[in-house]
Motif scaffolding. Structure first.
Motif, PDB file in Angstrom:
ATOM      1  N   TYR A  96       0.811  -1.220   0.000  1.00 20.75           N
ATOM      2  CA  TYR A  96       0.000   0.000   0.000  1.00 20.75           C
ATOM      3  C   TYR A  96       0.844   1.270   0.000  1.00 20.75           C
ATOM      4  O   TYR A  96       0.328   2.360  -0.229  1.00 20.75           O
ATOM      5  CB  TYR A  96      -0.911   0.017   1.226  1.00 20.75           C
ATOM      6  N   SER A 132      -0.231   5.587   8.335  1.00 18.72           N
ATOM      7  CA  SER A 132      -1.637   5.676   8.763  1.00 18.72           C
ATOM      8  C   SER A 132      -2.010   4.522   9.686  1.00 18.72           C
ATOM      9  O   SER A 132      -2.734   4.694  10.665  1.00 18.72           O
ATOM     10  CB  SER A 132      -2.550   5.687   7.531  1.00 18.72           C
ATOM     11  N   SER A 166      -8.567   2.795   7.183  1.00 22.55           N
ATOM     12  CA  SER A 166      -8.837   3.498   5.923  1.00 22.55           C
ATOM     13  C   SER A 166      -7.689   4.425   5.589  1.00 22.55           C
ATOM     14  O   SER A 166      -7.211   5.165   6.445  1.00 22.55           O
ATOM     15  CB  SER A 166     -10.133   4.300   6.030  1.00 22.55           C
ATOM     16  N   HIS A 167      -7.275   4.375   4.318  1.00 24.74           N
ATOM     17  CA  HIS A 167      -6.203   5.273   3.857  1.00 24.74           C
ATOM     18  C   HIS A 167      -6.397   5.559   2.370  1.00 24.74           C
ATOM     19  O   HIS A 167      -6.316   4.646   1.540  1.00 24.74           O
ATOM     20  CB  HIS A 167      -4.828   4.649   4.072  1.00 24.74           C
ATOM     21  N   GLY A 168      -6.693   6.815   2.067  1.00 26.93           N
ATOM     22  CA  GLY A 168      -6.799   7.224   0.660  1.00 26.93           C
ATOM     23  C   GLY A 168      -7.788   6.406  -0.132  1.00 26.93           C
ATOM     24  O   GLY A 168      -7.528   6.039  -1.284  1.00 26.93           O
ATOM     25  N   GLY A 169      -8.932   6.075   0.452  1.00 30.14           N
ATOM     26  CA  GLY A 169      -9.917   5.284  -0.267  1.00 30.14           C
ATOM     27  C   GLY A 169      -9.668   3.792  -0.195  1.00 30.14           C
ATOM     28  O   GLY A 169     -10.477   3.000  -0.685  1.00 30.14           O
ATOM     29  N   GLN A 170      -8.532   3.377   0.404  1.00 30.11           N
ATOM     30  CA  GLN A 170      -8.228   1.958   0.547  1.00 30.11           C
ATOM     31  C   GLN A 170      -8.591   1.490   1.941  1.00 30.11           C
ATOM     32  O   GLN A 170      -8.552   2.257   2.906  1.00 30.11           O
ATOM     33  CB  GLN A 170      -6.738   1.712   0.310  1.00 30.11           C
ATOM     34  N   SER A 171      -8.954   0.201   2.038  1.00 28.15           N
ATOM     35  CA  SER A 171      -9.299  -0.398   3.318  1.00 28.15           C
ATOM     36  C   SER A 171      -8.261  -1.469   3.626  1.00 28.15           C
ATOM     37  O   SER A 171      -8.154  -2.462   2.914  1.00 28.15           O
ATOM     38  CB  SER A 171     -10.701  -1.000   3.240  1.00 28.15           C
TER      39      SER A 171
END
Length: 719
Positions: free
Chosen positions: A561, A568, A624-629
């Motif tokens: 990621y 994060s 959650s980070h930048g739209g990623q889970s």
């Protein structure tokens, strides 16, 4: 495992605020009351002008050409130029270089700096080809140097060469001792001091002291830049990049090696490009940029084959094998490592032997040849351990643990992880457990800005003090008119000074807090832990419950990621820990992806309940980070002290080692688990430590009682 030809964290500077007591102006106020009134609004008016220095100029070195004959009757300056040319070509043309130097030696003045530099080059070539007798004969000439003005320079050159011989035989600690007194030398007409700083930095990096390594390599870089030879600067930038990798400052490492590549491409040669591309391959592999890493390692291997130098080729092959290991191409990795090993043994290159053996072993383990592979990997680790190369040995244990875990050898994996942890913890505890580089390179700029701001404040304050003294001398004549105002001005002055003191005290307190806080997560760091643990450790013996938490597969999160996502995750884990614990519980970012918790209770039932709650809160939902889970879980080890049933009290260091052991058992048994020590059948500390060393077997025998807890089923990210 990857390696480069030896290369190191720059010590942070701590600005100090100057205090002013209220009495500073009280007893002088009747003399300088008008000056205080005039200065009342001007204490922050002065801003010092920044000093700007021009960047040092550098010129590209001409490509080396050893084949032409030495000039006769050459001047001292031209001889030094010839020696620089030979030094650059030496690694890839050792035979021609030695022949040329031997011919040149007859034309150089006895006792001159040129002759000393020539002997340094000949000694280094002799050491490269393992000709100790020739190197010793050159060093004997240095010991008997006839020119007293160069005696110190000749002595330093002997120390550098002796350190190289010791390092070559694997005696890294003794090699560092040879270079322990560099502050007593100043730069002379030869390369001795530059070589000393460069070699010392490389040795410190290899033995895990990245802070000191960076300082010495930067010193060597300054001396290299003064020569005006760009290729020397490239060599030092490569060493710095390697040390940034050791310190896990990958963005800084990438920036440094790209700067080196730009410099190298202006005036390229085989040896310089080989080193730069080798380092680029290692850095890009660490950053997860696999296509760039493969291209760089392919280019490094091509340069090594082109050079025809066997020790360079063996290192390039071993590094390329490491790339294929990380890509899962185990057969190709094994082929390359097996090609590298006989070359490394032929040239007696211990560093390349260690890398080749380690990569051979890991490839065999992955190909289900577990016992054979384990023997090879342990042989590689043993070489690094014997040399004192703690950095290489710790990486070897970590990688061996991961491969054994995948192969199903859980006891072997737990043992390897525990040995890795021991080496890392020793490095972190050295020098009274000094602060560890836990933030990435972007935080360095922020810290420097804070330091500059504090320095400017201090300079402004000093400037105002000087102005106050000047005005005081001019205002003696106004003393009579100031008598009526003195009472009012006294109060104003006192308030002003009191506010200044309060501001400085607040600034100093903020600096102290900042020094004991992890800049990323806001949790306490190891420095704060050392101060806080005293209240929980009566006469050095811990009383309470300790939890050690390690985020599962954190490197995979960084690789998959990105490092920003990894940050994060660390920030979110810190929030979840704080929300789970009480305000009085001690929560520490222990290092990297590890967190330490100390709770002031010895209730085993409460400890088990809290461990389960920590597992559930950490793994209950993805980050959650930048739209990623990003799904996350953790492995936890815990224990209450003194240890039941005998009530054995341990020092906090021993207690953390014990908890560390069961934490790695949790990882080895599948992760997302918590293992807690309920009791150990030991009558004294010595027998307890013996059982702890074989924790897995002792558990199955019943000598150790463990509580095993399972975390929640990890939540998969939405598709």
């Amino acid at each position: 495992m990857s390696s480069v030809n030896s290369a190191g964290k720059q010590a942070a500077r701590s600005p100090v605020g100057r205090r002013l007591g209220p009495a500073y102006c009280a007893h002088r106020l009747l003399i300088c009351c008008l000056s205080l009134a005039l200065l009342g609004l001007g204490l922050s008016a002065c801003k010092p002008e920044p000093l700007v220095e021009p960047a040092p100029a550098s010129s590209a070195a001409p490509a080396a050409d050893i084949d032409r004959a030495p000039a006769t009757g050459a001047s001292d300056a031209s001889v030094m130029k010839e020696l620089e040319r030979i030094e650059r070509a030496g690694p890839v043309k050792p035979v021609e270089s030695e022949r040329y130097l031997l011919a040149l030696q007859a034309r150089v003045k006895p006792g001159s700096a040129e002759l000393l530099e020539l002997l340094i080059l000949r000694s280094n070539l002799a050491i490269n080809r393992r000709d100790t007798a020739s190197a010793e004969s050159h060093m004997k000439l240095m010991r008997e140097w006839p020119n007293p003005r160069l005696a110190a320079e000749a002595k330093l050159a002997q120390h550098v060469l002796r350190a190289r011989l010791l390092a070559q035989s694997g005696q890294l600690e003794l090699a560092k001792k040879e270079l322990s007194d560099l502050n007593s030398y100043s730069a002379g007409p030869t390369s001795a001091l530059r070589r000393a700083y460069s070699l010392l930095g490389a040795l410190q990096s290899d033995t895990g002291n990245a802070d000191a390594a960076l300082l010495n390599l930067h010193q060597a870089l300054k001396l290299a830049e003064k020569t005006g030879e760009a290729w020397r600067r490239v060599d030092l930038l490569g060493s710095l990049a390697n040390t940034y990798v050791e310190a896990q400052q990958l963005e800084r490492a990438e920036q440094t090696i790209n700067e080196a590549l730009l410099e190298a491409e202006r005036d390229p040669d085989t040896y310089m490009l080989l080193n730069v591309q080798t380092m680029r391959g290692i850095i890009y592999a660490e950053l997860g940029k696999h296509a760039l890493a493969q291209r760089a390692k392919q280019e490094a291997l091509a340069h090594a084959r082109r050079s025809g130098v066997e020790d360079l080729l063996s290192l390039a092959l071993a590094n390329y094998a490491d790339y294929h290991l990380k890509q899962g191409n185990y057969t190709e990795a094994l082929r390359l490592a097996e090609e590298a090993l006989p070359l490394a043994m032929k040239t007696q290159d211990l560093s390349s032997q260690a890398v080749a053996l380690a990569n051979m072993g890991l490839a065999k383990i992955a190909l289900k040849r577990v016992e054979e592979g384990k023997r090879d990997a342990l042989a590689g680790i043993a070489i690094d351990a014997k040399r004192g190369a703690n950095s290489g040995a710790s990486i070897g244990w970590q990688e061996l643990g991961a491969y054994l875990e995948k192969a199903g050898d859980l006891p072997g994996a737990a043992d390897a992880y525990h040995r890795y942890r021991k080496l890392i913890d020793q490095a972190l505890r050295a020098d009274t457990r000094k602060a560890v580089l836990e933030a990435q390179a972007r935080y360095d700029d922020e810290r420097r800005a804070q330091e500059l701001e504090l320095l400017n404040r201090d300079m402004n304050l000093k400037s105002e003090q000087l102005r106050e003294r000047d005005l005081r001398l001019k205002l003696w004549a106004a003393l009579g008119g100031c008598v009526l105002l003195s009472g009012v001005l006294l109060g104003l002055a006192y308030q002003r000074i009191r506010k200044t003191n309060l501001a400085l005290a607040s600034s100093n307190a903020a600096l102290r807090v900042q020094g004991e806080r992890d800049p990323l997560t806001g949790l306490s760091n190891r420095r704060h832990f050392q101060a806080a643990i005293k209240r929980l450790a009566d006469q050095g013996r811990l009383s309470g419950t300790v939890f050690l938490i390690d985020i599962d597969h954190f490197k995979r999160i960084n690789d998959g990621y990105g490092h920003a996502a990894g940050d994060s995750v660390l920030i979110e884990i810190a929030k979840r820990l704080r929300s789970t614990l009480r305000d009085e519980d001690l929560v520490v970012r222990w290092g990297g992806e590890e967190f330490l918790i100390v709770v002031d209770t010895r209730d085993a039932a409460y400890a088990g309940t809290l461990a389960q709650r920590l597992l559930d809160h950490i793994g209950s939902e993805p980050v959650s980070h930048g739209g990623q889970s990003i799904p996350i879980t953790a492995s936890i080890g815990f224990a209450s002290f003194p240890i039941a049933p005998q009530g054995l009290a341990l020092s906090w260091e021993r207690a953390i080692d014990l908890v560390d052991t069961v934490m790695y058992m949790a990882k080895a048994h599948g992760r997302n688990k918590a293992y807690g020590i309920q009791s150990i059948a030991a009558e004294d500390e010595a027998s307890l430590l013996l059982l702890a060393a074989r924790m897995e077997a002792a558990w199955h025998e019943g000598s150790v009682q463990l509580l095993a807890l399972q975390g929640p089923e990890p939540v998969s990210p939405p598709t």
